[in-house]
Design a protein around this motif. Structure first.
Motif, mmCIF file in Angstrom:
data_model
loop_
_atom_site.group_PDB
_atom_site.id
_atom_site.type_symbol
_atom_site.label_atom_id
_atom_site.label_comp_id
_atom_site.label_asym_id
_atom_site.label_seq_id
_atom_site.Cartn_x
_atom_site.Cartn_y
_atom_site.Cartn_z
ATOM 1 N N THR A 116 0.954 -1.135 -0.096
ATOM 2 C CA THR A 116 0.044 -0.010 -0.135
ATOM 3 C C THR A 116 0.913 1.278 -0.038
ATOM 4 N N GLU A 117 0.402 2.436 -0.383
ATOM 5 C CA GLU A 117 0.646 3.792 0.003
ATOM 6 C C GLU A 117 0.018 4.371 1.036
ATOM 7 N N ILE A 118 0.389 4.428 2.343
ATOM 8 C CA ILE A 118 -0.522 5.242 3.455
ATOM 9 C C ILE A 118 0.240 6.120 4.156
ATOM 10 N N GLY A 119 0.509 7.461 3.892
ATOM 11 C CA GLY A 119 1.406 8.334 4.270
ATOM 12 C C GLY A 119 1.961 9.057 3.416
ATOM 13 N N TYR A 120 3.362 9.481 3.644
ATOM 14 C CA TYR A 120 4.196 10.200 2.573
ATOM 15 C C TYR A 120 5.299 9.580 1.845
ATOM 16 N N TYR A 121 5.229 9.537 0.397
ATOM 17 C CA TYR A 121 5.960 8.600 -0.358
ATOM 18 C C TYR A 121 6.492 9.664 -1.503
ATOM 19 N N PRO A 122 7.886 9.378 -2.078
ATOM 20 C CA PRO A 122 8.066 9.889 -3.345
ATOM 21 C C PRO A 122 7.581 9.840 -4.548
ATOM 22 N N VAL A 123 7.303 10.863 -5.265
ATOM 23 C CA VAL A 123 6.935 10.554 -6.704
ATOM 24 C C VAL A 123 8.099 11.394 -7.536
ATOM 25 N N TYR A 140 1.402 13.036 -0.196
ATOM 26 C CA TYR A 140 0.587 12.049 0.913
ATOM 27 C C TYR A 140 -0.409 11.228 -0.008
ATOM 28 N N HIS A 141 -0.426 9.976 0.289
ATOM 29 C CA HIS A 141 -1.150 8.846 -0.202
ATOM 30 C C HIS A 141 -2.129 8.181 0.830
ATOM 31 N N GLN A 209 3.443 9.369 10.083
ATOM 32 C CA GLN A 209 2.753 10.453 9.196
ATOM 33 C C GLN A 209 2.599 11.980 9.616
ATOM 34 N N ARG A 210 2.578 12.156 11.130
ATOM 35 C CA ARG A 210 2.556 13.266 11.413
ATOM 36 C C ARG A 210 3.759 14.043 11.285
ATOM 37 N N LEU A 211 4.873 13.336 11.528
ATOM 38 C CA LEU A 211 6.367 13.637 11.195
ATOM 39 C C LEU A 211 6.556 14.004 9.861
ATOM 40 N N GLY A 212 5.992 13.149 9.149
ATOM 41 C CA GLY A 212 5.892 13.551 7.635
ATOM 42 C C GLY A 212 5.191 14.781 7.094
ATOM 43 N N ARG A 213 4.107 15.155 7.613
ATOM 44 C CA ARG A 213 3.473 16.280 7.543
ATOM 45 C C ARG A 213 4.309 17.572 7.869
ATOM 46 N N GLN A 214 4.835 17.442 8.906
ATOM 47 C CA GLN A 214 5.804 18.336 9.472
ATOM 48 C C GLN A 214 6.680 18.821 8.407
ATOM 49 N N LYS A 215 7.489 17.790 7.901
ATOM 50 C CA LYS A 215 8.385 17.901 7.008
ATOM 51 C C LYS A 215 8.065 18.167 5.354
ATOM 52 N N PHE A 216 7.037 17.735 5.031
ATOM 53 C CA PHE A 216 6.935 17.784 3.666
ATOM 54 C C PHE A 216 5.597 18.391 3.073
ATOM 55 N N ASP A 217 4.738 18.799 4.141
ATOM 56 C CA ASP A 217 3.463 19.476 3.595
ATOM 57 C C ASP A 217 3.435 20.870 3.025
ATOM 58 N N ALA A 218 4.258 21.607 3.625
ATOM 59 C CA ALA A 218 4.576 22.772 3.135
ATOM 60 C C ALA A 218 4.951 22.872 1.608
ATOM 61 N N ALA A 219 5.775 22.125 1.140
ATOM 62 C CA ALA A 219 6.246 22.013 -0.122
ATOM 63 C C ALA A 219 5.309 21.411 -0.833
ATOM 64 N N PHE A 220 4.691 20.408 -0.482
ATOM 65 C CA PHE A 220 3.751 19.823 -1.153
ATOM 66 C C PHE A 220 2.360 21.006 -1.427
ATOM 67 N N GLY A 221 1.920 21.613 -0.396
ATOM 68 C CA GLY A 221 1.076 22.761 -0.701
ATOM 69 C C GLY A 221 1.505 23.615 -1.580
ATOM 70 N N GLU A 222 2.750 23.970 -1.586
ATOM 71 C CA GLU A 222 3.256 25.297 -2.527
ATOM 72 C C GLU A 222 3.197 24.406 -4.107
ATOM 73 N N TRP A 223 3.427 23.163 -4.027
ATOM 74 C CA TRP A 223 3.416 22.567 -5.717
ATOM 75 C C TRP A 223 1.938 22.612 -5.982
ATOM 76 N N PHE A 224 0.958 22.432 -5.038
ATOM 77 C CA PHE A 224 -0.241 22.439 -5.576
ATOM 78 C C PHE A 224 -0.698 23.704 -5.848
ATOM 79 N N GLU A 225 -0.490 24.852 -5.144
ATOM 80 C CA GLU A 225 -0.723 25.946 -5.574
ATOM 81 C C GLU A 225 -0.030 26.306 -7.152
ATOM 82 N N ARG A 226 1.067 25.945 -7.343
ATOM 83 C CA ARG A 226 1.811 26.053 -8.717
ATOM 84 C C ARG A 226 0.736 25.337 -9.722
ATOM 85 N N PHE A 227 0.597 24.038 -9.427
ATOM 86 C CA PHE A 227 -0.280 23.163 -10.365
ATOM 87 C C PHE A 227 -1.613 23.778 -10.486
#
Length: 245
Positions: A116-123, A140-141, A209-227
């Motif tokens: 599965t992919e449940i949490g933060y994983y690279p693409v 986030y998956h 997952q919560r640690l992943g959110r602290q590390k990765f969510d800001a950049a993920f959100g910025e990507w979605f803004e651009r998308f």
């Protein structure tokens, strides 16, 4: 209810009774869009005339895209031909991407090794996706099945566990396997409702997952803004940029 301008309207289709637009709603509302929310699993009718919508978004859900016996899956599969025949843009998120892929003839299936992919994983971006995706980013998956690539689709992002992570067809139909709509409130609600489901092969527990959110969510959100600016609201984003921004 006031009649909305066609250029101002987005149809949001949820596959659960509690789903919310989250980050997607916050980002697209900045461009002045208003939302028409439908929940076919709760009895809402899906409009067959889509001339009044700029964009249709079908979100994820806990069921399989192969669950024809479920009312929401059956209703969406019967409705997707109207979406394809319309001029509205389509964004499928997780289950929404799988449902469109299935409608277009691709297979939806679990990972052959039960992963599965449940949490933060690279693409990773494919060559075709480099204008929209970085070489690698953490997203986030929450899924145990993946989609095949429909005929005519171009693969935009890939991953090591599920190789098909994002596709598009003719700049109008878009599917992504991950969840850019998940903000902090949504994430905590999912963990509260489904913590036991995180204990699956390759899944990440709540603390990880919560640690992943602290590390990765800001950049993920910025990507979605651009998308969103490049794809989902490109006409309005271009107009904004032309006003001295």
């Amino acid at each position: 209810m006031n009649e909305l301008s066609p250029a101002n309207r987005i149809l949001l289709v949820f596959n659960s009774a509690t789903g919310q637009p989250g980050r997607l709603g916050a980002v697209l509302s900045k461009y002045g869009y208003e939302f028409d929310i439908r929940r076919p699993g709760e009895g809402d009718v899906l409009p067959t005339d889509l001339g009044g919508y700029h964009l249709v978004v079908v979100f994820g859900g806990p069921m399989s895209a192969n669950d024809d016996h479920l009312g929401n899956v059956d209703a969406i599969l019967k409705w997707l031909p109207h979406v394809v025949a319309s001029d509205a843009m389509y964004l499928g998120i997780c289950l929404g991407a799988q449902l469109m892929a299935r409608h277009l003839g691709a297979d939806i299936a679990p990972h052959p090794d039960g992963m599965t992919e449940i949490g933060y994983y690279p693409v990773q971006a494919t060559d075709a996706g480099r204008d929209l995706f970085p070489d690698e980013m953490m997203v986030y998956h929450w899924h145990s099945e993946g989609f095949g690539l429909p005929d005519g689709a171009e693969l935009l992002a890939t991953g090591s566990v599920f190789p098909h992570q994002a596709y598009h067809i003719d700049e109008r139909i878009w599917g992504i396997q991950f969840h850019p709509e998940v903000d902090g409130e949504t994430h905590e609600r999912w963990l509260s409702n489904s913590e036991a489901k995180t204990d699956r092969p390759n899944g990440q527990g709540p603390d990880e997952q919560r640690l992943g959110r602290q590390k990765f969510d800001a950049a993920f959100g910025e990507w979605f803004e651009r998308f969103a600016a490049k794809v989902l609201a490109k006409d309005r984003a271009s107009a904004d940029m032309g006003c001295g921004n």
